[in-house]
Scaffold this active site. Sequence first.
Site, PDB file in Angstrom:
ATOM      1  N   TYR A  76       0.894  -1.125  -0.215  1.00  9.54           N
ATOM      2  CA  TYR A  76       0.109  -0.026  -0.075  1.00  9.54           C
ATOM      3  C   TYR A  76       0.550   1.242   0.006  1.00  9.54           C
ATOM      4  O   TYR A  76       0.414   2.241  -0.705  1.00  9.54           O
ATOM      5  CB  TYR A  76      -0.860  -0.058   1.119  1.00  9.54           C
ATOM      6  CG  TYR A  76      -2.005   1.028   1.049  1.00  9.54           C
ATOM      7  CD1 TYR A  76      -2.970   0.928   0.360  1.00  9.54           C
ATOM      8  CD2 TYR A  76      -1.616   2.454   1.553  1.00  9.54           C
ATOM      9  CE1 TYR A  76      -4.107   1.946   0.329  1.00  9.54           C
ATOM     10  CE2 TYR A  76      -2.337   3.523   1.624  1.00  9.54           C
ATOM     11  CZ  TYR A  76      -3.868   3.221   0.740  1.00  9.54           C
ATOM     12  OH  TYR A  76      -4.830   4.221   0.465  1.00  9.54           O
ATOM     13  N   PHE A 128      -7.236  21.809 -24.452  1.00 10.82           N
ATOM     14  CA  PHE A 128      -7.548  20.319 -24.520  1.00 10.82           C
ATOM     15  C   PHE A 128      -8.919  20.149 -23.762  1.00 10.82           C
ATOM     16  O   PHE A 128      -8.882  20.746 -22.598  1.00 10.82           O
ATOM     17  CB  PHE A 128      -6.474  19.441 -24.165  1.00 10.82           C
ATOM     18  CG  PHE A 128      -6.640  18.098 -24.488  1.00 10.82           C
ATOM     19  CD1 PHE A 128      -6.936  17.494 -25.636  1.00 10.82           C
ATOM     20  CD2 PHE A 128      -7.120  17.148 -23.393  1.00 10.82           C
ATOM     21  CE1 PHE A 128      -7.453  16.450 -25.965  1.00 10.82           C
ATOM     22  CE2 PHE A 128      -7.608  15.853 -23.751  1.00 10.82           C
ATOM     23  CZ  PHE A 128      -7.686  15.413 -24.947  1.00 10.82           C
ATOM     24  N   THR A 129      -9.615  19.170 -24.205  1.00 13.06           N
ATOM     25  CA  THR A 129     -10.986  18.930 -23.540  1.00 13.06           C
ATOM     26  C   THR A 129     -10.987  18.884 -21.912  1.00 13.06           C
ATOM     27  O   THR A 129     -11.545  19.456 -21.430  1.00 13.06           O
ATOM     28  CB  THR A 129     -11.685  17.910 -24.295  1.00 13.06           C
ATOM     29  OG1 THR A 129     -10.713  16.844 -24.090  1.00 13.06           O
ATOM     30  CG2 THR A 129     -12.219  18.057 -25.485  1.00 13.06           C
ATOM     31  N   ASP A 219       1.732  20.360 -19.963  1.00 17.14           N
ATOM     32  CA  ASP A 219       1.266  19.242 -20.477  1.00 17.14           C
ATOM     33  C   ASP A 219       2.121  18.362 -21.422  1.00 17.14           C
ATOM     34  O   ASP A 219       2.023  18.695 -22.756  1.00 17.14           O
ATOM     35  CB  ASP A 219      -0.164  19.482 -21.265  1.00 17.14           C
ATOM     36  CG  ASP A 219      -1.212  18.147 -21.597  1.00 17.14           C
ATOM     37  OD1 ASP A 219      -0.499  17.225 -21.714  1.00 17.14           O
ATOM     38  OD2 ASP A 219      -2.132  18.380 -21.781  1.00 17.14           O
ATOM     39  N   LYS A 262      -0.177   7.913 -23.449  1.00 17.49           N
ATOM     40  CA  LYS A 262       0.297   8.120 -24.658  1.00 17.49           C
ATOM     41  C   LYS A 262       1.605   7.780 -25.010  1.00 17.49           C
ATOM     42  O   LYS A 262       2.383   6.511 -25.185  1.00 17.49           O
ATOM     43  CB  LYS A 262      -0.044   9.514 -25.007  1.00 17.49           C
ATOM     44  CG  LYS A 262      -1.451   9.697 -25.401  1.00 17.49           C
ATOM     45  CD  LYS A 262      -2.389   9.924 -24.192  1.00 17.49           C
ATOM     46  CE  LYS A 262      -3.500  10.550 -24.283  1.00 17.49           C
ATOM     47  NZ  LYS A 262      -4.493  10.651 -23.200  1.00 17.49           N
ATOM     48  N   ARG A 386     -12.975  15.814 -33.867  1.00 16.24           N
ATOM     49  CA  ARG A 386     -12.309  16.786 -33.088  1.00 16.24           C
ATOM     50  C   ARG A 386     -12.848  18.228 -33.620  1.00 16.24           C
ATOM     51  O   ARG A 386     -12.034  18.685 -34.435  1.00 16.24           O
ATOM     52  CB  ARG A 386     -10.711  16.699 -33.089  1.00 16.24           C
ATOM     53  CG  ARG A 386     -10.273  15.400 -32.641  1.00 16.24           C
ATOM     54  CD  ARG A 386     -10.081  15.607 -31.061  1.00 16.24           C
ATOM     55  NE  ARG A 386     -11.053  15.503 -30.311  1.00 16.24           N
ATOM     56  CZ  ARG A 386     -11.213  14.922 -28.717  1.00 16.24           C
ATOM     57  NH1 ARG A 386      -9.947  14.991 -28.467  1.00 16.24           N
ATOM     58  NH2 ARG A 386     -12.102  15.105 -28.014  1.00 16.24           N
ATOM     59  N   PHE A 452     -18.661  14.955 -26.143  1.00 18.93           N
ATOM     60  CA  PHE A 452     -18.321  14.102 -27.314  1.00 18.93           C
ATOM     61  C   PHE A 452     -18.122  12.557 -26.767  1.00 18.93           C
ATOM     62  O   PHE A 452     -18.326  11.833 -27.726  1.00 18.93           O
ATOM     63  CB  PHE A 452     -16.991  14.427 -28.032  1.00 18.93           C
ATOM     64  CG  PHE A 452     -15.718  14.532 -26.773  1.00 18.93           C
ATOM     65  CD1 PHE A 452     -15.528  15.554 -25.988  1.00 18.93           C
ATOM     66  CD2 PHE A 452     -14.945  13.300 -26.832  1.00 18.93           C
ATOM     67  CE1 PHE A 452     -14.702  15.565 -25.117  1.00 18.93           C
ATOM     68  CE2 PHE A 452     -13.814  13.344 -25.716  1.00 18.93           C
ATOM     69  CZ  PHE A 452     -13.806  14.496 -24.970  1.00 18.93           C
TER      70      PHE A 452
HETATM   71  N1  PM9 Z   1      -6.110  12.537 -24.602  1.00 19.28           N
HETATM   72  C1  PM9 Z   1      -7.074  11.611 -26.613  1.00 19.28           C
HETATM   73  O1  PM9 Z   1      -7.578  10.467 -27.107  1.00 19.28           O
HETATM   74  C2  PM9 Z   1      -8.153  10.778 -24.532  1.00 19.28           C
HETATM   75  C3  PM9 Z   1      -9.180  11.309 -24.028  1.00 19.28           C
HETATM   76  S1  PM9 Z   1     -10.122  12.620 -24.762  1.00 19.28           S
HETATM   77  C4  PM9 Z   1     -10.706  11.881 -25.874  1.00 19.28           C
HETATM   78  O2  PM9 Z   1      -6.303  12.386 -27.452  1.00 19.28           O
HETATM   79  C5  PM9 Z   1      -3.894  16.081 -23.619  1.00 19.28           C
HETATM   80  C6  PM9 Z   1      -3.204  16.548 -24.279  1.00 19.28           C
HETATM   81  C7  PM9 Z   1      -4.424  14.814 -23.941  1.00 19.28           C
HETATM   82  C8  PM9 Z   1      -5.190  13.928 -22.946  1.00 19.28           C
HETATM   83  C9  PM9 Z   1      -5.844  13.009 -23.570  1.00 19.28           C
HETATM   84  C10 PM9 Z   1      -5.106  14.122 -21.703  1.00 19.28           C
HETATM   85  C11 PM9 Z   1      -5.971  13.629 -20.529  1.00 19.28           C
HETATM   86  C12 PM9 Z   1      -4.558  15.650 -21.444  1.00 19.28           C
HETATM   87  N2  PM9 Z   1      -3.848  16.112 -22.388  1.00 19.28           N
HETATM   88  O3  PM9 Z   1      -6.820  10.575 -20.958  1.00 19.28           O
HETATM   89  O4  PM9 Z   1      -6.949  11.636 -18.657  1.00 19.28           O
HETATM   90  O5  PM9 Z   1      -4.323  14.127 -25.402  1.00 19.28           O
HETATM   91  O6  PM9 Z   1      -5.206  10.320 -19.397  1.00 19.28           O
HETATM   92  O7  PM9 Z   1      -5.448  12.510 -20.201  1.00 19.28           O
HETATM   93  C13 PM9 Z   1      -7.070  11.538 -25.086  1.00 19.28           C
HETATM   94  P1  PM9 Z   1      -6.088  11.202 -19.742  1.00 19.28           P
END
Ligand code: PM9
Length: 461
Positions: A76, A128-129, A219, A262, A386, A452
């Site tokens: 843990y 970014f979303t 980011d 990623k 997008r 979306f």
């Molecule tokens: N990006 C993508 O497919 C997955 C979710 S949104 C459709 O591009 C950036 C630049 C990203 C991102 C996620 C996140 C969030 C932050 N910044 O999905 O929470 O491209 O791990 O990261 C997606 P998490």
Amino acid sequence: MNKPIKRSWAEPYKIKMVELIKMTSHSERKKALKDAGFNTFLLRSEDVYIDLLTDSGTSAMSDRQWAGMMLGDEAYAGSRNFYHLEEVVKDVYGYKYLIPTHQGRGAENILSKILIKKGDIIPGNMYFTTTRLHQELAGGKFEDVIIDEAHDAENEFPFKGNIDLKKLDKLVKKYGAEKIPYVSMATSVNMAGGQPISMANLKELRKYTKKHGIRVIHDMTRVAENAYFIQQREKGYADKSIKEIVTEICSYTDGATMSAKKDALVNIGGFLAVNDWDVFEEARNMVVVYEGLHTYGGLAGRDMEAMAIGIRESVDDDHIKARVGQVIYLGEKMIDYGVPIVKPIGGHGIFVDAKKFLPHIPQESFPAQTLAAEIYLDSGVRTMERGIVSAGRKANGENYCPKLELVRFTIPRRVYTQAHMDVIAESTARVYERREKIKGLKMVYEPKYLRFFQAKFEQLK
Ligand code: PM9
């Protein structure tokens, strides 16, 4: 005369295990699409042939990463995998303090809550979303300060991720530096088509923000891909390794949020990394509320081990050359077929310009959503909208109407072959041939947040 022999590149790995995928018929896809409300997020993965929805969590891990999973220390507190990850983050990225999180948005949530006060302004190189939503939920307002070229799909400027310092200065003059907790700087700007920021621009940004006492928060979700473009395009970087470039990028920032799903080649995971002890202390306290103890942050020990190994693999020069090379291979095929795409070709996918592809469909009838649905119908290739759907609504309920209305063909890392790329380009070209017959969509269900993901649509008659 004989043709000169070219020297091709090939992937720096061989395939040890495969996952079988299913081919579907046109009528099966038609039904699946209708059941999914014309939203590719709502399709079942088993109904998808080639999945380009996202490059997030979809990478193939290496044998070393899988071996690392077996070394998971599931204590843990104080797992040895946390200390390994911490050591790698320090060595590759140079940040002092690490807080693991379950994925990128976990880090965004904590950071936004710590740094943003109600009424604050957060300038950034395109929204970014999830990032913008966390900034807004914390009481801030995002302001786009990316250069104008980024909003023009055709413009071939090599660093369309750059920040326009004049736009930033205008905000500082208008609101005062004390209202700007940080500049939200993304490497390899996702919504602009995977476009890089240059080192020169970063250095200028650092100089400017230092003068005004404003932090730069990075980011760094796709920092290695950005580093590749710097190596290939920016003077003085051709002989530097990707790792050296990545470390230098991070050195001009005060902290970072990372979706390790990623660049870092894992199926789950993320982190917050900062240089400031005060921010770290607060984040270390807050992570226990939202994620888990500060030495696991919502992750299993094995996940942290896979991430530590994945980060090292992600900055390998041969890896990144093949990763971006595959994206460029697909993009060039699309261009050969006359398909309008965002240029220059970005690092993690091809972004098709839906406004140009379907000029007869107005933005309020969702051209990019429509095109993503049509491509799935043609071949079972799943892509992502997008455009106006992803952009969502402002606090006052009005739709954001982004200039870019795109369909993203995101390439998972180390997953598909060039033959898959051929199939994708040919399918897109076929849809392009019959584009004039395609009709738009109307939204029939709209969730409150990040619409979306779950919105539903019907075809216009
Ligand atoms: N990006 C993508 O497919 C997955 C979710 S949104 C459709 O591009 C950036 C630049 C990203 C991102 C996620 C996140 C969030 C932050 N910044 O999905 O929470 O491209 O791990 O990261 C997606 P998490």
